[in-house]
Scaffold this active site. Structure first.
Site, PDB file in Angstrom:
ATOM      1  N   GLU A 165       0.862  -1.146  -0.037  1.00  0.00           N
ATOM      2  CA  GLU A 165      -0.170   0.167  -0.096  1.00  0.00           C
ATOM      3  C   GLU A 165       0.928   1.098   0.013  1.00  0.00           C
ATOM      4  O   GLU A 165       1.702   1.270   0.878  1.00  0.00           O
ATOM      5  CB  GLU A 165      -0.948  -0.163   1.137  1.00  0.00           C
ATOM      6  CG  GLU A 165      -1.813   1.001   1.340  1.00  0.00           C
ATOM      7  CD  GLU A 165      -1.563   1.816   2.299  1.00  0.00           C
ATOM      8  OE1 GLU A 165      -1.385   3.000   1.958  1.00  0.00           O
ATOM      9  OE2 GLU A 165      -1.981   1.653   3.542  1.00  0.00           O
TER      10      GLU A 165
ATOM     11  N   CYS B 286      -1.885   8.023   4.726  1.00  0.00           N
ATOM     12  CA  CYS B 286      -1.916   7.767   3.357  1.00  0.00           C
ATOM     13  C   CYS B 286      -3.101   8.127   2.622  1.00  0.00           C
ATOM     14  O   CYS B 286      -3.250   8.293   1.384  1.00  0.00           O
ATOM     15  CB  CYS B 286      -1.757   5.991   3.255  1.00  0.00           C
ATOM     16  SG  CYS B 286      -2.595   5.320   4.582  1.00  0.00           S
TER      17      CYS B 286
HETATM   18  P1  NAP Z   1       9.676   3.899   2.863  1.00  0.00           P
HETATM   19  O1  NAP Z   1      10.973   4.412   2.635  1.00  0.00           O
HETATM   20  O2  NAP Z   1       9.111   2.939   1.921  1.00  0.00           O
HETATM   21  O3  NAP Z   1      10.253   2.506   3.934  1.00  0.00           O
HETATM   22  C1  NAP Z   1       9.423   1.532   4.539  1.00  0.00           C
HETATM   23  C2  NAP Z   1      10.032   0.249   4.736  1.00  0.00           C
HETATM   24  O4  NAP Z   1      10.522  -0.384   3.472  1.00  0.00           O
HETATM   25  C3  NAP Z   1      11.344   0.291   5.421  1.00  0.00           C
HETATM   26  O5  NAP Z   1      11.559  -0.618   6.362  1.00  0.00           O
HETATM   27  C4  NAP Z   1      12.552   0.519   4.432  1.00  0.00           C
HETATM   28  O6  NAP Z   1      13.920   0.026   5.033  1.00  0.00           O
HETATM   29  C5  NAP Z   1      12.103  -0.548   3.467  1.00  0.00           C
HETATM   30  N1  NAP Z   1      12.443  -0.199   2.107  1.00  0.00           N
HETATM   31  C6  NAP Z   1      12.462   1.029   1.495  1.00  0.00           C
HETATM   32  N2  NAP Z   1      12.882   0.957   0.272  1.00  0.00           N
HETATM   33  C7  NAP Z   1      13.479  -0.336   0.079  1.00  0.00           C
HETATM   34  C8  NAP Z   1      14.174  -0.844  -1.068  1.00  0.00           C
HETATM   35  N3  NAP Z   1      14.263  -0.230  -1.883  1.00  0.00           N
HETATM   36  N4  NAP Z   1      14.306  -2.392  -0.666  1.00  0.00           N
HETATM   37  C9  NAP Z   1      14.010  -3.061   0.389  1.00  0.00           C
HETATM   38  N5  NAP Z   1      13.277  -2.308   1.270  1.00  0.00           N
HETATM   39  C10 NAP Z   1      13.022  -1.097   1.311  1.00  0.00           C
HETATM   40  O7  NAP Z   1       8.775   4.475   3.670  1.00  0.00           O
HETATM   41  P2  NAP Z   1       8.844   5.394   5.091  1.00  0.00           P
HETATM   42  O8  NAP Z   1      10.368   5.584   5.649  1.00  0.00           O
HETATM   43  O9  NAP Z   1       7.933   5.343   5.963  1.00  0.00           O
HETATM   44  O10 NAP Z   1       8.736   6.875   4.411  1.00  0.00           O
HETATM   45  C11 NAP Z   1       9.146   7.493   3.189  1.00  0.00           C
HETATM   46  C12 NAP Z   1       8.263   8.187   2.127  1.00  0.00           C
HETATM   47  O11 NAP Z   1       7.236   7.120   2.191  1.00  0.00           O
HETATM   48  C13 NAP Z   1       7.386   8.949   2.877  1.00  0.00           C
HETATM   49  O12 NAP Z   1       8.177  10.299   2.849  1.00  0.00           O
HETATM   50  C14 NAP Z   1       6.230   9.056   2.088  1.00  0.00           C
HETATM   51  O13 NAP Z   1       6.658   9.871   0.910  1.00  0.00           O
HETATM   52  C15 NAP Z   1       6.011   7.626   1.672  1.00  0.00           C
HETATM   53  N6  NAP Z   1       4.991   6.943   2.563  1.00  0.00           N
HETATM   54  C16 NAP Z   1       3.787   6.651   2.122  1.00  0.00           C
HETATM   55  C17 NAP Z   1       3.010   6.294   2.958  1.00  0.00           C
HETATM   56  C18 NAP Z   1       1.554   6.174   2.458  1.00  0.00           C
HETATM   57  O14 NAP Z   1       0.675   5.445   3.128  1.00  0.00           O
HETATM   58  N7  NAP Z   1       1.254   6.637   1.375  1.00  0.00           N
HETATM   59  C19 NAP Z   1       3.167   5.854   4.204  1.00  0.00           C
HETATM   60  C20 NAP Z   1       4.459   6.016   4.807  1.00  0.00           C
HETATM   61  C21 NAP Z   1       5.241   6.606   3.968  1.00  0.00           C
HETATM   62  P3  NAP Z   1      14.801   1.264   5.167  1.00  0.00           P
HETATM   63  O15 NAP Z   1      14.252   2.227   6.414  1.00  0.00           O
HETATM   64  O16 NAP Z   1      16.218   0.549   5.623  1.00  0.00           O
HETATM   65  O17 NAP Z   1      14.740   1.895   3.983  1.00  0.00           O
END
Ligand code: NAP
Length: 509
Positions: free
Chosen positions: A264, A301
């Protein structure tokens, strides 16, 4: 007590030497406890334990699984203030939100417990044999749903409880009969370990097999990728960024045996306001939406990131009022520095596009991880031709688009990527003319809200939380509500089976 170690099944382990610390975003300092990244051996051991546990756990009765889920809920409540304090220190979110989210987490666990005490959720079906049918006899056929196997759940940064360690993905997977391995969001490692300890206690108290749950820490690209690649992992649940979700989806698709990834991801949740709604209740809408845009520092989200209107003098007045009311709400803390940096970068990117204009924003200097709320506007024409304006700005931000007429507004909806929600704010006199807007929204979103706000997601059977890509990777399923259990099972048919070999629920009694 928080140890900084991984739960490999029921045992705390920290054999590696790579550590990370969580951050207190309000104070902009590191919290003291180091957390250990799981080693390759620990990852493999957790998956192997889950695989072995699956052989028994898949056969544990619904009643016993319900007892396990209810005991997890009790143990989470027993963590009391230590959990609330750890949550607020690691997320910057206030105590009221921590308690509210704990309540939701506990009620989700209990809702899945209720669900699995009965067999209806499996959608069992029975087709009686008909040996006399011409030209061929018909065999007895019975169908049920069985769990897929070990599931990896990625904790979400924006819901440290309700979409993390014992959140909706974990609760639904455990309810279905799948063991769960959580890949912790590093920024909530302390909260995650406390909740994991509650799950392990509940597993021991209710006699669940060792390995039914593990809690693993480490970098996504290393530990997360290794878990998704492991041949004994059979499905993945994820909430987060489009780039993260897509990377994991691609890893899963490239495996020798591809597995489903229920991710999601991003959404800008369009809100359509009719001219009549602006005419009759512009001020009320502005106040309500100022609250919705800034709720939880906009880190939901379902945050209303895109407001679609039809241009007029009254619409322009509404936009100014909305912007002033939104910006008048005090700046709030974001979840962690990366999210704050993403907010600054993405809000700048959108507001610097051709034709975009900042209506109002917090211009006073804000503290390190606090967000300067912003409302930006752009014409329908400019929005239509520039995909950079369609990007999610995760945080207290909304882009108000002024279309020249209803036809342009519908073109805009049709040109959007898949979304979790779409909202219509309209008056009774609009109803007869809303069919085209409803049709357009239906093809783009998973949930349509009428005269409300998209923030606030009820946990119930009728909830749909998922939408066409990139809102989620499989729009046929929901991540919220009891139907979320369907992600972790697959149907099996039994043809002409002896009664004693059939699963219990399919037997003729
Ligand atoms: P994220 O960067 O997507 O990280 C979520 C999880 O996935 C973390 O455990 C992360 O590990 C892992 N992950 C991320 N990229 C990966 C990859 N390429 N390969 C393997 N694992 C990976 O999300 P976030 O830290 O929660 O937030 C970052 C951005 O995501 C926010 O600024 C926002 O834009 C978006 N977000 C959207 C929603 C939504 O519901 N729409 C919710 C939360 C966040 P690591 O931390 O080690 O990278």
């Amino acid at each position: 007590m928080i140890t900084g170690k991984n739960y490999i099944g029921n045992t705390l382990k920290a054999n590696g030497n790579i550590t990370h610390k969580t951050i207190n975003p309000k104070l902009n300092i590191e919290n003291p406890i180091p957390f250990y990244e799981a080693t390759d051996e620990e990852i493999d051991e957790a998956v192997q334990l889950a695989w072995d546990a699956f052989k028994n756990y898949r056969k544990v009765s619904g009643q016993k699984r319900a007892e396990f889920l209810n005991t997890i809920a009790d143990e989470i409540l027993a963590l009391d203030q230590e959990l609330i304090d750890t949550y607020t220190t690691e997320s910057g979110l206030p105590e009221g939100r921590a308690k509210g989210e704990r309540g939701r987490t506990v009620s989700q666990l209990r809702a899945f417990a209720d669900l699995v005490t009965k067999e209806d959720w499996r959608e069992n079906s029975f087709d009686a044999a008909n040996p006399d049918r011409e030209p061929f006899p018909k065999d007895d056929l019975r169908r049920t749903s069985i769990p897929l196997g070990p599931v990896v759940v990625f904790g979400a940064s924006n819901f440290p409880l309700a979409f993390s360690t014992a959140g909706g993905d974990t609760a639904s997977a455990l309810a279905s009969g799948c063991p769960v391995i959580v890949k912790v969001h590093e920024m909530h490692s302390g909260t995650a370990e406390l909740v994991a300890s509650a799950i392990i206690k509940a597993a021991e108290k209710t006699g669940m097999p060792n390995g039914v749950f593990s809690n693993i820490m480490g970098r996504g690209k290393i530990v997360g990728a290794a878990l998704v690649q492991h041949p004994k992992v059979k499905a993945v649940g994820f909430t987060g960024s489009i780039s993260g979700g897509r990377a994991l989806f691609d890893i899963a698709a490239k495996r020798e045996e591809p597995i489903p990834v229920f991710a999601e991801m991003g959404s800008i949740n369009p809100v359509i306001i009719t001219p009549n709604a602006i005419e009759n209740r512009a001020e009320e809408i502005a106040s309500t939406y100022a609250g919705s845009i800034t709720l939880g520092t906009g880190q939901f989200c379902t945050n209303p990131g895109l407001i679609l209107t039809i241009n007029s003098a009254k619409t322009q007045k509404f936009i100014i009022d909305l912007a002033q009311k939104t910006v008048a709400i005090d700046a709030q803390c974001m979840l962690h520095p990366n999210i704050k940096n993403g907010f600054v970068e993405n809000s700048k990117s959108v507001s610097s596009q051709n034709g975009a204009e900042v209506v109002d924003e917090i211009t006073d200097t804000v503290e390190a991880n606090y967000a300067a709320t912003q409302i930006t506007t752009v014409s329908g024409k400019d929005f239509l031709k520039n995909p950079k304006l369609h990007k999610e700005v995760f945080g207290p931000f909304s882009l108000v688009v002024t279309a020249k007429d209803e036809a342009e507004l519908i073109d805009i909806i049709n040109g959007l990527e898949g979304q979790l929600t779409g909202t219509i704010l309209a008056e009774k006199e609009d109803y007869a003319n809303l069919h085209d807007i409803v049709d357009a929204l239906e093809s783009r979103v998973g949930r349509i809200i009428f005269n409300g706000v998209p923030t606030g997601v009820e946990v119930c059977p009728s909830m749909q939380h998922g939408g066409p890509y990139p809102a989620s990777t499989d729009s046929r399923f929901t991540a919220v509500g009891t139907n979320a259990i369907k992600r972790w099972v697959r149907p099996v048919s039994y043809q002409s089976f002896p009664n004693e070999l059939l699963p219990e629920a399919l037997k003729t009694k």
